[in-house]
Design a protein around this motif. Structure first.
Motif, PDB file in Angstrom:
ATOM      1  N   THR A 119       0.833  -1.200   0.000  1.00  0.00           N
ATOM      2  CA  THR A 119       0.000   0.000   0.000  1.00  0.00           C
ATOM      3  C   THR A 119       0.870   1.253   0.000  1.00  0.00           C
ATOM      4  O   THR A 119       0.617   2.189  -0.765  1.00  0.00           O
ATOM      5  N   VAL A 120       1.902   1.271   0.828  1.00  0.00           N
ATOM      6  CA  VAL A 120       2.818   2.421   0.884  1.00  0.00           C
ATOM      7  C   VAL A 120       3.521   2.600  -0.458  1.00  0.00           C
ATOM      8  O   VAL A 120       3.709   3.731  -0.924  1.00  0.00           O
ATOM      9  N   ALA A 121       3.878   1.488  -1.098  1.00  0.00           N
ATOM     10  CA  ALA A 121       4.564   1.542  -2.392  1.00  0.00           C
ATOM     11  C   ALA A 121       3.596   1.815  -3.546  1.00  0.00           C
ATOM     12  O   ALA A 121       4.014   1.901  -4.697  1.00  0.00           O
ATOM     13  N   LYS A 122       2.311   1.940  -3.229  1.00  0.00           N
ATOM     14  CA  LYS A 122       1.250   2.208  -4.211  1.00  0.00           C
ATOM     15  C   LYS A 122       1.190   1.131  -5.293  1.00  0.00           C
ATOM     16  O   LYS A 122       0.986   1.427  -6.469  1.00  0.00           O
ATOM     17  N   LEU A 123       1.384  -0.123  -4.872  1.00  0.00           N
ATOM     18  CA  LEU A 123       1.242  -1.239  -5.798  1.00  0.00           C
ATOM     19  C   LEU A 123      -0.235  -1.589  -5.927  1.00  0.00           C
ATOM     20  O   LEU A 123      -1.003  -1.404  -4.998  1.00  0.00           O
ATOM     21  N   SER A 124      -0.591  -2.085  -7.065  1.00  0.00           N
ATOM     22  CA  SER A 124      -1.965  -2.530  -7.280  1.00  0.00           C
ATOM     23  C   SER A 124      -1.920  -3.886  -7.969  1.00  0.00           C
ATOM     24  O   SER A 124      -0.854  -4.406  -8.262  1.00  0.00           O
ATOM     25  N   TRP A 125      -3.064  -4.434  -8.203  1.00  0.00           N
ATOM     26  CA  TRP A 125      -3.140  -5.715  -8.901  1.00  0.00           C
ATOM     27  C   TRP A 125      -3.898  -5.522 -10.179  1.00  0.00           C
ATOM     28  O   TRP A 125      -4.896  -4.815 -10.172  1.00  0.00           O
ATOM     29  N   PRO A 126      -3.490  -6.065 -11.294  1.00  0.00           N
ATOM     30  CA  PRO A 126      -2.308  -6.909 -11.457  1.00  0.00           C
ATOM     31  C   PRO A 126      -1.033  -6.076 -11.442  1.00  0.00           C
ATOM     32  O   PRO A 126      -1.040  -4.894 -11.759  1.00  0.00           O
ATOM     33  N   LEU A 127       0.052  -6.738 -11.080  1.00  0.00           N
ATOM     34  CA  LEU A 127       1.344  -6.072 -11.047  1.00  0.00           C
ATOM     35  C   LEU A 127       1.744  -5.698 -12.471  1.00  0.00           C
ATOM     36  O   LEU A 127       1.420  -6.399 -13.424  1.00  0.00           O
ATOM     37  N   THR A 128       2.447  -4.621 -12.610  1.00  0.00           N
ATOM     38  CA  THR A 128       2.864  -4.187 -13.943  1.00  0.00           C
ATOM     39  C   THR A 128       3.931  -5.121 -14.494  1.00  0.00           C
ATOM     40  O   THR A 128       4.635  -5.805 -13.751  1.00  0.00           O
ATOM     41  N   ALA A 129       4.070  -5.120 -15.787  1.00  0.00           N
ATOM     42  CA  ALA A 129       5.070  -5.970 -16.438  1.00  0.00           C
ATOM     43  C   ALA A 129       6.480  -5.589 -15.990  1.00  0.00           C
ATOM     44  O   ALA A 129       7.343  -6.448 -15.816  1.00  0.00           O
ATOM     45  N   GLU A 130       6.721  -4.299 -15.789  1.00  0.00           N
ATOM     46  CA  GLU A 130       8.046  -3.846 -15.354  1.00  0.00           C
ATOM     47  C   GLU A 130       8.388  -4.402 -13.980  1.00  0.00           C
ATOM     48  O   GLU A 130       9.492  -4.876 -13.743  1.00  0.00           O
ATOM     49  N   LEU A 131       7.425  -4.373 -13.062  1.00  0.00           N
ATOM     50  CA  LEU A 131       7.661  -4.899 -11.727  1.00  0.00           C
ATOM     51  C   LEU A 131       7.903  -6.404 -11.780  1.00  0.00           C
ATOM     52  O   LEU A 131       8.762  -6.923 -11.077  1.00  0.00           O
ATOM     53  N   GLU A 132       7.171  -7.104 -12.607  1.00  0.00           N
ATOM     54  CA  GLU A 132       7.384  -8.543 -12.782  1.00  0.00           C
ATOM     55  C   GLU A 132       8.797  -8.817 -13.293  1.00  0.00           C
ATOM     56  O   GLU A 132       9.469  -9.733 -12.835  1.00  0.00           O
ATOM     57  N   ARG A 133       9.264  -8.006 -14.240  1.00  0.00           N
ATOM     58  CA  ARG A 133      10.590  -8.197 -14.803  1.00  0.00           C
ATOM     59  C   ARG A 133      11.666  -7.964 -13.734  1.00  0.00           C
ATOM     60  O   ARG A 133      12.593  -8.756 -13.590  1.00  0.00           O
ATOM     61  N   VAL A 134      11.508  -6.924 -12.951  1.00  0.00           N
ATOM     62  CA  VAL A 134      12.470  -6.625 -11.895  1.00  0.00           C
ATOM     63  C   VAL A 134      12.453  -7.727 -10.845  1.00  0.00           C
ATOM     64  O   VAL A 134      13.498  -8.163 -10.364  1.00  0.00           O
ATOM     65  N   ALA A 135      11.276  -8.212 -10.493  1.00  0.00           N
ATOM     66  CA  ALA A 135      11.165  -9.273  -9.496  1.00  0.00           C
ATOM     67  C   ALA A 135      11.897 -10.530  -9.951  1.00  0.00           C
ATOM     68  O   ALA A 135      12.599 -11.172  -9.168  1.00  0.00           O
ATOM     69  N   ARG A 136      11.759 -10.882 -11.210  1.00  0.00           N
ATOM     70  CA  ARG A 136      12.462 -12.060 -11.728  1.00  0.00           C
ATOM     71  C   ARG A 136      13.969 -11.835 -11.712  1.00  0.00           C
ATOM     72  O   ARG A 136      14.740 -12.742 -11.458  1.00  0.00           O
ATOM     73  N   MET A 137      14.384 -10.604 -11.960  1.00  0.00           N
ATOM     74  CA  MET A 137      15.800 -10.297 -12.055  1.00  0.00           C
ATOM     75  C   MET A 137      16.483 -10.349 -10.683  1.00  0.00           C
ATOM     76  O   MET A 137      17.621 -10.789 -10.576  1.00  0.00           O
ATOM     77  N   VAL A 138      15.809  -9.927  -9.639  1.00  0.00           N
ATOM     78  CA  VAL A 138      16.444  -9.850  -8.329  1.00  0.00           C
ATOM     79  C   VAL A 138      16.117 -11.026  -7.423  1.00  0.00           C
ATOM     80  O   VAL A 138      16.589 -11.080  -6.301  1.00  0.00           O
ATOM     81  N   ARG A 139      15.338 -11.959  -7.905  1.00  0.00           N
ATOM     82  CA  ARG A 139      14.988 -13.125  -7.091  1.00  0.00           C
ATOM     83  C   ARG A 139      16.252 -13.915  -6.778  1.00  0.00           C
ATOM     84  O   ARG A 139      17.020 -14.248  -7.676  1.00  0.00           O
ATOM     85  N   PRO A 140      16.493 -14.227  -5.502  1.00  0.00           N
ATOM     86  CA  PRO A 140      17.688 -14.989  -5.135  1.00  0.00           C
ATOM     87  C   PRO A 140      17.750 -16.329  -5.863  1.00  0.00           C
ATOM     88  O   PRO A 140      16.732 -16.961  -6.107  1.00  0.00           O
TER      89      PRO A 140
END
Length: 82
Positions: free
Chosen positions: A47-68
């Motif tokens: 909520t603080v980060a102002k995320l909504s659903w569905p997540l944007t494609a950019e956020l999905e790409r970043v999440a895949r990139m930084v996943r341990p």
């Protein structure tokens, strides 16, 4: 003691249940087998980060990139040290 991070898949599920299905914190906690306080923390952060659903494609790409444990992790760390 440092707490462990949740897998991105679990975080996505928390956000989907909260913002798409309008599930309560307690319902999400039961569904994901997490403490209600943990779910509440992640929902508050989203909520603080102002995320909504569905997540944007950019956020999905970043999440895949930084996943341990992924090959892209080293590239992100290298980019952060430059």
């Amino acid at each position: 003691m440092a707490s462990l991070r949740l897998p991105m898949r679990t975080i996505r599920e928390i956000l989907r249940l909260r913002f798409d299905r309008r599930a309560s914190i307690r319902e999400i906690a039961l569904s994901c087998k997490l403490a209600a306080s943990t779910v509440g923390d992640y929902v508050a952060r989203a909520t603080v980060a102002k995320l909504s659903w569905p997540l944007t494609a950019e956020l999905e790409r970043v999440a895949r990139m930084v996943r341990p444990g992924t090959a892209g992790r080293k590239g992100v760390e290298d980019a952060m040290t430059r």
